[in-house]
Design a protein around this motif. Structure first.
Motif, short mmCIF file in Angstrom:
data_model
loop_
_atom_site.label_atom_id
_atom_site.label_comp_id
_atom_site.label_asym_id
_atom_site.label_seq_id
_atom_site.Cartn_x
_atom_site.Cartn_y
_atom_site.Cartn_z
N GLN A 1 1.81 -1.24 -0.13
CA GLN A 1 -0.12 -0.15 -0.14
C GLN A 1 0.65 1.17 -0.21
OE1 GLN A 1 -3.08 -0.16 2.85
NE2 GLN A 1 -3.35 -2.42 2.61
N TYR A 2 2.32 0.90 0.07
CA TYR A 2 3.20 2.60 0.23
C TYR A 2 4.09 2.49 -0.70
CZ TYR A 2 0.38 3.52 3.86
OH TYR A 2 0.45 3.97 5.66
N PRO A 3 3.72 2.95 -2.41
CA PRO A 3 4.31 2.63 -3.00
C PRO A 3 5.74 3.39 -3.17
CG PRO A 3 3.00 4.24 -3.70
CD PRO A 3 2.37 3.52 -2.98
N LEU A 4 5.90 4.51 -2.24
CA LEU A 4 7.36 5.54 -1.80
C LEU A 4 8.67 4.19 -1.69
CD1 LEU A 4 6.31 9.21 -0.96
CD2 LEU A 4 7.18 7.98 -3.40
N GLY A 5 8.06 3.34 -0.52
CA GLY A 5 9.11 2.36 -0.46
C GLY A 5 8.99 2.10 1.75
N CYS A 6 9.80 1.70 2.12
CA CYS A 6 10.19 1.05 2.88
C CYS A 6 11.73 1.42 4.36
CB CYS A 6 9.22 -0.05 3.56
SG CYS A 6 9.73 -0.88 5.16
N THR A 7 11.45 1.64 5.03
CA THR A 7 13.00 1.18 5.81
C THR A 7 13.31 0.40 7.07
OG1 THR A 7 15.04 2.76 5.63
CG2 THR A 7 12.60 3.99 6.66
N ALA A 8 14.44 0.86 7.75
CA ALA A 8 14.53 0.22 8.88
C ALA A 8 15.45 0.20 9.33
CB ALA A 8 13.74 -1.34 8.83
N TYR A 9 15.63 0.85 10.65
CA TYR A 9 16.93 1.17 11.26
C TYR A 9 17.85 -0.03 11.55
CZ TYR A 9 20.31 4.27 13.73
OH TYR A 9 21.46 5.02 14.33
N ASN A 10 18.52 -0.26 10.42
CA ASN A 10 19.84 -1.59 10.47
C ASN A 10 18.91 -2.77 9.25
OD1 ASN A 10 21.32 -3.37 10.16
ND2 ASN A 10 21.89 -4.03 11.83
N LYS A 11 18.42 -1.68 8.00
CA LYS A 11 17.46 -2.67 7.34
C LYS A 11 18.06 -3.82 6.53
CE LYS A 11 18.79 -0.95 2.85
NZ LYS A 11 17.69 -0.19 1.50
N ASN A 12 19.57 -4.22 6.71
CA ASN A 12 19.83 -5.70 6.74
C ASN A 12 19.95 -5.94 7.21
OD1 ASN A 12 21.26 -4.42 4.40
ND2 ASN A 12 23.23 -4.26 5.03
N PHE A 13 19.33 -6.37 8.41
CA PHE A 13 18.85 -7.04 9.62
C PHE A 13 17.48 -7.06 9.58
CE2 PHE A 13 16.90 -8.48 13.06
CZ PHE A 13 18.04 -9.38 14.28
N ASP A 14 16.77 -6.45 9.19
CA ASP A 14 15.37 -6.65 9.11
C ASP A 14 14.45 -6.97 7.39
OD1 ASP A 14 13.52 -5.25 11.76
OD2 ASP A 14 16.48 -4.23 10.82
N PHE A 15 15.06 -6.98 7.17
CA PHE A 15 14.55 -6.87 5.18
C PHE A 15 15.55 -8.31 5.22
CE2 PHE A 15 14.17 -2.43 3.62
CZ PHE A 15 12.75 -2.42 4.91
N GLY A 16 16.30 -8.70 5.81
CA GLY A 16 16.91 -9.71 4.92
C GLY A 16 16.39 -11.29 6.35
N PHE A 17 15.86 -10.76 6.99
CA PHE A 17 14.90 -11.96 8.08
C PHE A 17 13.14 -11.59 7.27
CE2 PHE A 17 16.43 -11.90 12.17
CZ PHE A 17 16.62 -13.00 12.49
N LEU A 18 12.46 -11.07 6.64
CA LEU A 18 11.21 -11.02 6.12
C LEU A 18 11.61 -11.22 4.35
CD1 LEU A 18 10.25 -7.82 7.32
CD2 LEU A 18 9.39 -9.84 7.81
N LYS A 19 12.80 -10.57 3.70
CA LYS A 19 12.77 -11.63 2.74
C LYS A 19 13.77 -13.04 2.29
CE LYS A 19 15.83 -8.78 0.71
NZ LYS A 19 16.61 -7.37 0.27
N SER A 20 13.26 -13.42 3.63
CA SER A 20 14.23 -15.15 3.61
C SER A 20 12.61 -15.40 3.54
CB SER A 20 15.62 -15.41 4.60
OG SER A 20 14.49 -15.31 5.71
N ARG A 21 11.89 -14.73 4.46
CA ARG A 21 10.47 -15.72 4.66
C ARG A 21 9.78 -14.86 3.19
NH1 ARG A 21 14.17 -15.60 9.06
NH2 ARG A 21 13.02 -16.49 10.50
N GLY A 22 10.09 -14.91 2.00
CA GLY A 22 9.50 -14.36 1.01
C GLY A 22 8.44 -12.87 0.80
N LEU A 23 8.31 -11.72 1.80
CA LEU A 23 8.53 -10.95 1.25
C LEU A 23 9.17 -10.36 0.29
CD1 LEU A 23 6.78 -11.43 3.93
CD2 LEU A 23 6.53 -9.56 4.90
N LYS A 24 8.41 -9.43 -0.37
CA LYS A 24 8.96 -8.48 -1.28
C LYS A 24 8.57 -6.78 -0.89
CE LYS A 24 8.66 -11.83 -4.13
NZ LYS A 24 9.30 -12.51 -3.87
N ILE A 25 10.11 -5.98 -0.63
CA ILE A 25 10.09 -5.09 0.01
C ILE A 25 10.45 -3.87 -1.08
CG2 ILE A 25 10.80 -3.35 1.76
CD1 ILE A 25 10.97 -5.86 3.81
N LYS A 26 9.67 -3.01 -0.90
CA LYS A 26 10.92 -1.62 -2.00
C LYS A 26 11.56 -0.72 -1.33
CE LYS A 26 9.90 2.18 -5.29
NZ LYS A 26 10.84 2.91 -4.18
N GLU A 27 12.92 -0.94 -1.26
CA GLU A 27 13.39 -0.21 0.17
C GLU A 27 13.50 1.16 -0.40
OE1 GLU A 27 17.03 -3.31 1.06
OE2 GLU A 27 15.93 -4.96 -0.41
#
Length: 187
Positions: A91-117
């Protein structure tokens, strides 16, 4: 309006240790006003979760936050939570971030999520906070959320709760400061 997401997960350990995601918090940041709103906040239980996840070297989250093993044991299943997270991200086409995004996004992408970083606020804060690197390197160390908070908001005390939505709210305010400085840019 320019609205982005800031996401924070809590885990039982590092991904390479077999850590399990136990909580996901997502907030919306309006880059025009600085308003922060909680969009998603849920505990989560993955199938991989076992007793080893509460013992050393795992289980850090249970020793350093208000989160309990019992709460995670009774939490919604990952197979139900992760599609909801993907729906929010979509729902957020501009994207998403996280503090230390490699940690958070690494977990989520390994679970199959697609993230516009979007850019990582921890990395962007490094040269601004200029914390000495004790490892003998010439460059600065990556600031923790609390260290970045202290730099950007020196008169507002903050102790990181290590809970998804609360941490994401504070991280969003750091992102907003970086955005106002022209350091955080949309891709």
């Amino acid at each position: 309006m320019s609205k982005i997401l800031i996401l924070d997960i809590e885990t039982t350990g590092f991904q390479n240790q077999g850590g399990s995601i136990v909580e996901i918090g997502i907030v919306e940041l309006c880059l025009e006003s600085g308003n922060v709103k909680t969009i998603f906040d849920s505990l989560m239980r993955e199938d991989i979760l076992t007793a080893k996840h509460r013992e050393e070297p795992m289980g850090w989250i249970f020793r350093n936050s208000s989160l309990t093993v019992e709460e995670v044991r009774d939490a919604p299943l990952a197979k139900d939570v992760l599609p909801q997270v993907q729906d929010v991200l979509n729902q957020y086409p501009l994207g998403c971030t996280a503090y230390n995004k490699n940690f958070d996004f690494g977990f989520l992408k390994s679970r199959g999520l697609k993230i516009k970083e979007l850019p990582c606020p921890m990395i962007l804060s490094t040269d601004i906070c200029q914390l000495p690197n004790k490892n003998g390197y010439d460059n600065y160390k990556w600031p923790s959320v609390e260290e970045a908070w202290k730099h950007f908001f020196p008169t507002q005390p903050y102790n990181e709760l290590h809970r998804g939505a609360d941490d994401a709210k504070h991280e969003a305010l750091i992102v907003y400061e970086l955005y106002k400085m022209g350091v955080f840019e949309l891709n």
